[in-house]
Design a protein around this motif. Structure first.
Motif: not given
Length: 373
Positions: A11-12, A18-19, A43-46, A258-260
């Motif tokens: 999935n992506l 994926t990056n 596909e997952p939530e992220d 973290v996402d950032n």
């Protein structure tokens, strides 16, 4: 006429794998190649599915559960590939690799092996299940036309342990997205993240696991006794996170997942990895592109980086708290300007996404014309 490259992935989801795929597709020469993607699972939530859509690439989503993938997915995948007739298939991940070897053998095929199989599966699944999965995967690894790994050390390890010959292409980093910023911007970003604007910041980004060894970093920082002048920031998630979080203090900041990540890298001064793995971490390469000198454990894959230019950082013996403690002290007081410039040059020259994509393009051309590398 352009050649069709069909990428098959589970999935992506937002991940290093994926990056890497995104960096290839963002830079690939569309006059020479027509990229398409097949995703196997829901596909997952992220998921970053929409990012790939914006690249105007055809995506064929099977949207299966894992159970249905192995019950009927193989037939759907084979039919889809027959209809598309790709010039080459590039698989990434356990499911895609095995399905391609078993059911798509008529097509030319390459595969990205992201980690040393045994290390990856035992870390994620435990020793018993991990060994079973490793044994199964290796059986298909022997049958792959062109396995690709991210470091020469991982290539040697596959050869030594499994007698598998692999092709080496390093991971790539978006050299624009990950780039240095000036001192004023560093201060602004630190204020936004709640970090001290006056101290030097050491940062580590890795899974909180035994193989990445975050406790060595924490213990070395404590023994260096530099918290009045420096801050240690650890980012990542894993089984040791709860134990590591007990060390949260004024000088040690443990954020977990973290996402950032980029925001933290762009306001740090020095990057640290205490990894015991032969996987070449993308985080190290992102740090170099942001102009961060590096302090790295003495693994073969880390030596590959420092051998490009040993002025970008230093290495310490794996698990050595005493050696790392001394580097903490040294990097707290030394000038970083020259090392930072060199770090950026190494990151952009050897691990920039455009450079890496051009290597993939040459590999695709060679496989299509000759069948093997």
């Amino acid at each position: 006429m352009s050649k069709m490259i069909l990428y098959i992935v589970s999935n992506l989801e937002s991940s290093e794998i994926t990056n890497q795929l995104y960096n290839i597709l963002r830079n690939i020469n569309r006059r020479e190649f027509r990229p398409k993607i097949i995703t196997l699972l829901k596909e997952p939530e992220d998921s970053v599915y929409e990012d790939f859509e914006r690249l105007k690439i055809d995506i064929y989503s099977l949207g299966l559960s894992r159970t249905k993938l192995w019950l009927k997915g193989k037939r759907i995948l084979a039919v889809t590939c027959e209809e598309l007739q790709p010039d080459i298939i590039h698989t990434i991940g356990y499911d895609a690799d095995i399905l391609a070897v078993k059911y798509l053998s008529k097509f030319k095929h390459c595969s990205t092996i992201c980690n040393f199989p045994y290390e990856e599966y035992t870390t994620a699944l435990g020793k018993i299940i991990g060994k079973i999965r490793d044994k199964r995967y290796v059986k298909y690894l022997f049958k792959m036309n062109c396995p690709i790994v991210s470091s020469y050390s991982l290539r040697r390890k596959l050869k030594e342990c499994y007698d598998v010959n692999a092709y080496t292409i390093p991971n790539g980093v978006d050299e624009i997205y990950f780039s240095p910023v000036d001192k004023l911007e560093i201060s602004r970003r630190r204020e936004k993240l709640g970090l001290d604007t006056t101290k030097r910041i050491f940062i580590s980004i890795a899974s909180m696991s035994k193989i990445e060894d975050p406790l060595t970093i924490i213990n070395a920082f404590q023994r260096a006794n530099i918290s009045n002048f420096a801050t240690l920031v650890l980012l990542g998630y894993g089984p040791l996170l709860k134990k590591c979080k007990k060390y949260n203090s004024e000088g040690i900041v443990i954020k977990g997942k973290v996402d950032n990540l980029r925001e933290f890298l762009k306001c740090a001064n020095i990057f640290i990895s205490s990894s015991k793995s032969e996987k070449l971490s993308v985080s190290v390469l992102q740090a170099l592109n942001c102009g961060l000198p590096v302090i790295l454990s003495d693994t073969k894959c880390h030596r590959e980086i420092l051998n490009k230019d040993n002025t970008v950082g230093n290495k310490f013996s794996v698990g050595s708290i005493s050696e790392l403690k001394e580097y903490f002290r040294y990097y707290t007081r030394c000038s970083l300007e020259y090392k930072s410039k060199k770090a950026r040059i190494v990151g952009e020259t050897f691990y920039g996404s455009k450079i890496i994509c051009s290597i993939y393009e040459r590999m695709y051309t060679q496989i299509i014309s000759q069948g093997i590398i």
